[in-house]
Design a protein around this motif. Structure first.
Motif, PDB file in Angstrom:
ATOM      1  N   HIS A 223     -19.862 -17.697 -38.945  1.00  0.00           N
ATOM      2  CA  HIS A 223     -19.589 -17.011 -37.684  1.00  0.00           C
ATOM      3  C   HIS A 223     -18.222 -16.340 -37.812  1.00  0.00           C
ATOM      4  CE1 HIS A 223     -22.667 -19.352 -35.398  1.00  0.00           C
ATOM      5  NE2 HIS A 223     -22.379 -20.260 -36.330  1.00  0.00           N
ATOM      6  N   VAL A 224     -18.155 -15.029 -37.591  1.00  0.00           N
ATOM      7  CA  VAL A 224     -16.883 -14.317 -37.638  1.00  0.00           C
ATOM      8  C   VAL A 224     -16.719 -13.574 -36.314  1.00  0.00           C
ATOM      9  CG1 VAL A 224     -15.474 -12.628 -38.859  1.00  0.00           C
ATOM     10  CG2 VAL A 224     -17.098 -14.034 -40.131  1.00  0.00           C
ATOM     11  N   VAL A 225     -15.545 -13.749 -35.691  1.00  0.00           N
ATOM     12  CA  VAL A 225     -15.249 -13.127 -34.401  1.00  0.00           C
ATOM     13  C   VAL A 225     -13.992 -12.287 -34.544  1.00  0.00           C
ATOM     14  CG1 VAL A 225     -14.725 -13.563 -31.971  1.00  0.00           C
ATOM     15  CG2 VAL A 225     -16.226 -15.127 -33.209  1.00  0.00           C
TER      16      VAL A 225
ATOM     17  N   HIS B 159     -15.765 -19.280 -38.963  1.00  0.00           N
ATOM     18  CA  HIS B 159     -16.187 -20.677 -38.968  1.00  0.00           C
ATOM     19  C   HIS B 159     -17.439 -20.802 -39.817  1.00  0.00           C
ATOM     20  CE1 HIS B 159     -16.591 -24.741 -37.438  1.00  0.00           C
ATOM     21  NE2 HIS B 159     -17.857 -24.505 -37.207  1.00  0.00           N
ATOM     22  N   VAL B 160     -17.516 -21.844 -40.630  1.00  0.00           N
ATOM     23  CA  VAL B 160     -18.663 -22.083 -41.503  1.00  0.00           C
ATOM     24  C   VAL B 160     -19.322 -23.404 -41.092  1.00  0.00           C
ATOM     25  CG1 VAL B 160     -19.411 -22.531 -43.866  1.00  0.00           C
ATOM     26  CG2 VAL B 160     -17.623 -20.848 -43.421  1.00  0.00           C
ATOM     27  N   GLU B 161     -20.637 -23.351 -40.880  1.00  0.00           N
ATOM     28  CA  GLU B 161     -21.414 -24.553 -40.586  1.00  0.00           C
ATOM     29  C   GLU B 161     -22.374 -24.782 -41.746  1.00  0.00           C
ATOM     30  OE1 GLU B 161     -23.390 -24.378 -36.811  1.00  0.00           O
ATOM     31  OE2 GLU B 161     -21.605 -23.617 -35.812  1.00  0.00           O
ATOM     32  N   LEU B 162     -22.234 -25.918 -42.407  1.00  0.00           N
ATOM     33  CA  LEU B 162     -23.090 -26.255 -43.543  1.00  0.00           C
ATOM     34  C   LEU B 162     -24.412 -26.836 -43.054  1.00  0.00           C
ATOM     35  CD1 LEU B 162     -20.356 -27.914 -45.758  1.00  0.00           C
ATOM     36  CD2 LEU B 162     -21.252 -25.598 -45.955  1.00  0.00           C
ATOM     37  N   ASP B 163     -25.497 -26.485 -43.724  1.00  0.00           N
ATOM     38  CA  ASP B 163     -26.822 -26.987 -43.365  1.00  0.00           C
ATOM     39  C   ASP B 163     -26.993 -28.444 -43.776  1.00  0.00           C
ATOM     40  OD1 ASP B 163     -27.279 -24.405 -42.544  1.00  0.00           O
ATOM     41  OD2 ASP B 163     -28.891 -24.002 -43.965  1.00  0.00           O
ATOM     42  N   ASP B 164     -28.033 -29.048 -43.240  1.00  0.00           N
ATOM     43  CA  ASP B 164     -28.475 -30.389 -43.622  1.00  0.00           C
ATOM     44  C   ASP B 164     -27.442 -31.475 -43.355  1.00  0.00           C
ATOM     45  OD1 ASP B 164     -30.839 -29.203 -44.538  1.00  0.00           O
ATOM     46  OD2 ASP B 164     -30.005 -28.903 -46.539  1.00  0.00           O
ATOM     47  N   GLY B 165     -26.509 -31.238 -42.442  1.00  0.00           N
ATOM     48  CA  GLY B 165     -25.541 -32.270 -42.089  1.00  0.00           C
ATOM     49  C   GLY B 165     -24.611 -32.669 -43.219  1.00  0.00           C
ATOM     50  N   VAL B 166     -24.359 -31.757 -44.146  1.00  0.00           N
ATOM     51  CA  VAL B 166     -23.478 -32.051 -45.286  1.00  0.00           C
ATOM     52  C   VAL B 166     -22.064 -32.313 -44.769  1.00  0.00           C
ATOM     53  CG1 VAL B 166     -22.489 -31.126 -47.406  1.00  0.00           C
ATOM     54  CG2 VAL B 166     -24.880 -30.683 -46.855  1.00  0.00           C
ATOM     55  N   LYS B 167     -21.468 -33.378 -45.225  1.00  0.00           N
ATOM     56  CA  LYS B 167     -20.111 -33.758 -44.807  1.00  0.00           C
ATOM     57  C   LYS B 167     -19.091 -33.327 -45.853  1.00  0.00           C
ATOM     58  CE  LYS B 167     -21.477 -36.154 -41.209  1.00  0.00           C
ATOM     59  NZ  LYS B 167     -21.370 -35.641 -39.903  1.00  0.00           N
ATOM     60  N   ILE B 168     -17.964 -32.831 -45.385  1.00  0.00           N
ATOM     61  CA  ILE B 168     -16.840 -32.464 -46.246  1.00  0.00           C
ATOM     62  C   ILE B 168     -15.789 -33.560 -46.105  1.00  0.00           C
ATOM     63  CG2 ILE B 168     -15.036 -30.752 -46.683  1.00  0.00           C
ATOM     64  CD1 ILE B 168     -17.890 -29.822 -47.302  1.00  0.00           C
ATOM     65  N   GLU B 169     -15.281 -34.020 -47.227  1.00  0.00           N
ATOM     66  CA  GLU B 169     -14.274 -35.076 -47.226  1.00  0.00           C
ATOM     67  C   GLU B 169     -12.940 -34.519 -47.699  1.00  0.00           C
ATOM     68  OE1 GLU B 169     -15.707 -38.400 -49.445  1.00  0.00           O
ATOM     69  OE2 GLU B 169     -17.572 -38.508 -48.314  1.00  0.00           O
ATOM     70  N   PRO B 170     -11.845 -35.240 -47.462  1.00  0.00           N
ATOM     71  CA  PRO B 170     -10.532 -34.760 -47.896  1.00  0.00           C
ATOM     72  C   PRO B 170     -10.518 -34.404 -49.375  1.00  0.00           C
ATOM     73  CG  PRO B 170     -10.287 -36.701 -46.513  1.00  0.00           C
ATOM     74  CD  PRO B 170     -11.763 -36.527 -46.762  1.00  0.00           C
ATOM     75  N   GLY B 171     -10.002 -33.214 -49.688  1.00  0.00           N
ATOM     76  CA  GLY B 171      -9.897 -32.758 -51.066  1.00  0.00           C
ATOM     77  C   GLY B 171     -11.059 -31.918 -51.540  1.00  0.00           C
ATOM     78  N   ASP B 172     -12.190 -31.961 -50.833  1.00  0.00           N
ATOM     79  CA  ASP B 172     -13.345 -31.148 -51.219  1.00  0.00           C
ATOM     80  C   ASP B 172     -13.041 -29.671 -50.976  1.00  0.00           C
ATOM     81  OD1 ASP B 172     -14.684 -33.482 -51.764  1.00  0.00           O
ATOM     82  OD2 ASP B 172     -15.976 -33.410 -50.004  1.00  0.00           O
TER      83      ASP B 172
ATOM     84  N   TYR C 135     -13.563  -4.349 -34.750  1.00  0.00           N
ATOM     85  CA  TYR C 135     -12.863  -4.893 -33.577  1.00  0.00           C
ATOM     86  C   TYR C 135     -13.810  -4.933 -32.381  1.00  0.00           C
ATOM     87  CZ  TYR C 135      -9.552  -5.539 -29.834  1.00  0.00           C
ATOM     88  OH  TYR C 135      -8.892  -6.023 -28.746  1.00  0.00           O
ATOM     89  N   GLY C 136     -13.763  -6.042 -31.664  1.00  0.00           N
ATOM     90  CA  GLY C 136     -14.571  -6.212 -30.459  1.00  0.00           C
ATOM     91  C   GLY C 136     -15.953  -6.790 -30.721  1.00  0.00           C
ATOM     92  N   GLU C 137     -16.241  -7.128 -31.967  1.00  0.00           N
ATOM     93  CA  GLU C 137     -17.584  -7.614 -32.292  1.00  0.00           C
ATOM     94  C   GLU C 137     -17.560  -9.009 -32.891  1.00  0.00           C
ATOM     95  OE1 GLU C 137     -20.021  -4.936 -34.499  1.00  0.00           O
ATOM     96  OE2 GLU C 137     -19.254  -3.179 -33.413  1.00  0.00           O
ATOM     97  N   THR C 138     -18.738  -9.610 -32.928  1.00  0.00           N
ATOM     98  CA  THR C 138     -18.969 -10.915 -33.533  1.00  0.00           C
ATOM     99  C   THR C 138     -20.133 -10.774 -34.501  1.00  0.00           C
ATOM    100  OG1 THR C 138     -18.221 -12.066 -31.547  1.00  0.00           O
ATOM    101  CG2 THR C 138     -19.616 -13.305 -33.045  1.00  0.00           C
ATOM    102  N   MET C 139     -20.061 -11.465 -35.638  1.00  0.00           N
ATOM    103  CA  MET C 139     -21.138 -11.388 -36.625  1.00  0.00           C
ATOM    104  C   MET C 139     -21.495 -12.793 -37.093  1.00  0.00           C
ATOM    105  SD  MET C 139     -21.247  -9.134 -40.128  1.00  0.00           S
ATOM    106  CE  MET C 139     -20.950  -7.620 -39.220  1.00  0.00           C
ATOM    107  N   ILE C 140     -22.796 -13.017 -37.283  1.00  0.00           N
ATOM    108  CA  ILE C 140     -23.286 -14.282 -37.812  1.00  0.00           C
ATOM    109  C   ILE C 140     -24.146 -13.959 -39.024  1.00  0.00           C
ATOM    110  CG2 ILE C 140     -24.712 -16.308 -37.365  1.00  0.00           C
ATOM    111  CD1 ILE C 140     -24.018 -15.973 -34.389  1.00  0.00           C
ATOM    112  N   GLU C 141     -23.862 -14.620 -40.158  1.00  0.00           N
ATOM    113  CA  GLU C 141     -24.616 -14.388 -41.396  1.00  0.00           C
ATOM    114  C   GLU C 141     -24.981 -15.705 -42.044  1.00  0.00           C
ATOM    115  OE1 GLU C 141     -23.116 -11.841 -44.405  1.00  0.00           O
ATOM    116  OE2 GLU C 141     -22.833 -10.150 -43.038  1.00  0.00           O
TER     117      GLU C 141
END
Length: 99
Positions: free
Chosen positions: A18-20, A29-42, A55-61
């Motif tokens: 998601h880019v605003v 903002h990045v949302e990983l699929d399948d509930g993948v968890k990121i831990e410290p250092g990853d 400017y003025g737009e939002t994009m989702i890819e």
């Protein structure tokens, strides 16, 4: 015992980016699929061309992302030094003017 210096591995997953770019908000903002968890250092690398949002737009890819997992030593280092690095994100301002 496992080698604390050995790489912990890589994992490829799909993600939603998601880019605003508006007057009120400039964010990515990045949302990983399948509930993948990121831990410290990853580390997460999102593949593909840069996303340019007018400017003025939002994009989702949808994109592919590669997660490089931190090894034992890297995880411990991040936990030990994380508070110090957090202080670098803070911005302090002092002025002689009264409020």
């Amino acid at each position: 015992m496992l080698n604390p210096f050995a790489p912990a591995g890589r994992q490829d997953v799909m993600c939603t980016v998601h880019v605003v770019n508006t007057f009120d908000n400039l964010a990515a903002h990045v949302e990983l699929d399948d509930g993948v968890k990121i831990e410290p250092g990853d580390e997460v690398l999102v593949h593909g061309k840069p996303i340019i949002v007018p400017y003025g737009e939002t994009m989702i890819e949808r994109r592919k992302a590669t997660i490089t997992r931190a090894n034992w030593l890297e995880k411990r280092w991040v936990k030990l030094t994380g508070d110090l690095e957090f202080m670098e994100l803070l911005e302090f301002s002092f002025s002689g003017e009264e409020l």
